[in-house]
Motif scaffolding. Structure first.
Motif, PDB file in Angstrom:
ATOM      1  N   PRO A 286       0.826  -1.207   0.000  1.00 23.70           N
ATOM      2  CA  PRO A 286       0.000   0.000   0.000  1.00 23.70           C
ATOM      3  C   PRO A 286       0.866   1.264   0.000  1.00 23.70           C
TER       4      PRO A 286
ATOM      5  N   THR B 142      -3.859  -0.515   6.519  1.00 23.58           N
ATOM      6  CA  THR B 142      -4.877  -1.078   5.632  1.00 23.58           C
ATOM      7  C   THR B 142      -5.770  -2.025   6.421  1.00 23.58           C
TER       8      THR B 142
ATOM      9  N   GLN C 265      -6.669   4.697   7.285  1.00 23.99           N
ATOM     10  CA  GLN C 265      -7.297   3.624   6.506  1.00 23.99           C
ATOM     11  C   GLN C 265      -7.017   3.813   5.021  1.00 23.99           C
ATOM     12  N   PHE C 266      -6.606   2.733   4.379  1.00 27.28           N
ATOM     13  CA  PHE C 266      -6.495   2.691   2.923  1.00 27.28           C
ATOM     14  C   PHE C 266      -7.146   1.406   2.441  1.00 27.28           C
ATOM     15  N   GLY C 267      -7.985   1.486   1.418  1.00 24.62           N
ATOM     16  CA  GLY C 267      -8.626   0.288   0.898  1.00 24.62           C
ATOM     17  C   GLY C 267      -9.158   0.510  -0.497  1.00 24.62           C
TER      18      GLY C 267
ATOM     19  N   TYR D  63      -7.461  -3.823   1.581  1.00 25.43           N
ATOM     20  CA  TYR D  63      -6.310  -3.954   0.688  1.00 25.43           C
ATOM     21  C   TYR D  63      -5.311  -4.915   1.303  1.00 25.43           C
TER      22      TYR D  63
END
Length: 257
Positions: A134, A144, A157-159, A207
């Motif tokens: 990521p 993630t 948050q990453f997705g 992710y």
């Protein structure tokens, strides 16, 4: 104090791996140890090789095909149509390669989309997986979710997902588009094995680049073009390190033959 960061997906890279059997073809299009047959045609007219004198230019011609498309029994399949190709292949195309998110704050979600398409011919299907980490900022990697999670502003948050969403905004992204229609293309978003990873649930994002959690799309049979739209979401907390986050998102498509 709230931090503001600039997060960028610098490029979306698509890498294709193709698994093919070793096949030796004779002049006949179909053959066994005892029988062989050249490609046959039922209709008003057509020719496998219509060539200019001397063989400088050639074309495949068809007119009045009585039946086209795919038909299968319990063990074998056939593709009807005079111009059906006997060479298996996998094709993957990226439609936009750079996404810039701009500045992100802890009070709201940033999102972006990118798209790619996959086509597999004479195949048992294909699988598309994440093959890159990521976004990072130096040695720091953004958090993630390893399972589908709703967007939560103020939480790091990453997705991604590959369907149409109504959160964090309406009409975000798109469901897989079958080209020319669903009778020819069969690509799906999500995970074929259902092993806890699911990129096909609306308004939920995750992710991972780890095996078992990284399959984002698949087909279980030969398929015309399916266009997939990736939706990326970014959220940060008040303690997320500031700076520029970048990511080269590598997707790997593998065909099964």
């Amino acid at each position: 104090m709230s931090w503001k960061q600039t997060l960028k997906i610098m490029s979306l890279l698509l890498v294709v791996f193709l698994l093919l059997p070793v096949v030796a073809f004779s002049d006949a299009q179909s053959s066994s140890s005892h029988y062989q047959v050249s490609e046959v045609f039922f209709g008003a007219g057509g020719e496998l090789e219509a060539c200019k004198t001397g063989g400088t230019y050639c074309a495949k011609e068809s007119a009045g095909d009585l039946g086209v498309g795919k038909t299968c029994g319990t063990a074998f399949c056939a593709h009807g149509g005079f111009n059906s190709d006997r060479t298996p292949y996998l094709e993957m195309t990226v439609n936009n390669t750079s996404v810039n998110l701009g500045t992100v704050s802890a009070t709201g979600t940033k999102w972006a989309t990118a798209s790619f398409s996959v086509k597999a011919y004479l195949a048992h299907g294909y699988s598309v997986v994440n093959a890159s980490p990521p976004p990072t900022n130096g040695s720091y990697t953004i958090h993630t979710n390893s399972s589908p999670t709703v967007s939560s502003p103020g939480t790091e948050q990453f997705g991604i997902n590959l369907v149409k969403n109504n959160s964090p905004t309406t009409n975000l992204g798109a469901n897989p588009g079958q080209l020319p229609d669903s009778s020819f293309a069969f690509g799906q978003a999500g995970t074929e094995t259902g092993a806890g990873a699911e990129y096909g649930t609306a308004d939920h994002y995750m992710y991972s680049d780890q095996p078992g959690l990284n399959e984002v799309a698949y087909s279980t049979q030969s398929s015309s073009y399916t266009q997939f739209t990736i939706t990326y979401i970014f959220n940060i907390s008040h303690v997320t390190p500031g700076g520029t986050y970048t990511m080269q998102h590598v997707l790997v498509a593998t065909g099964t033959y």
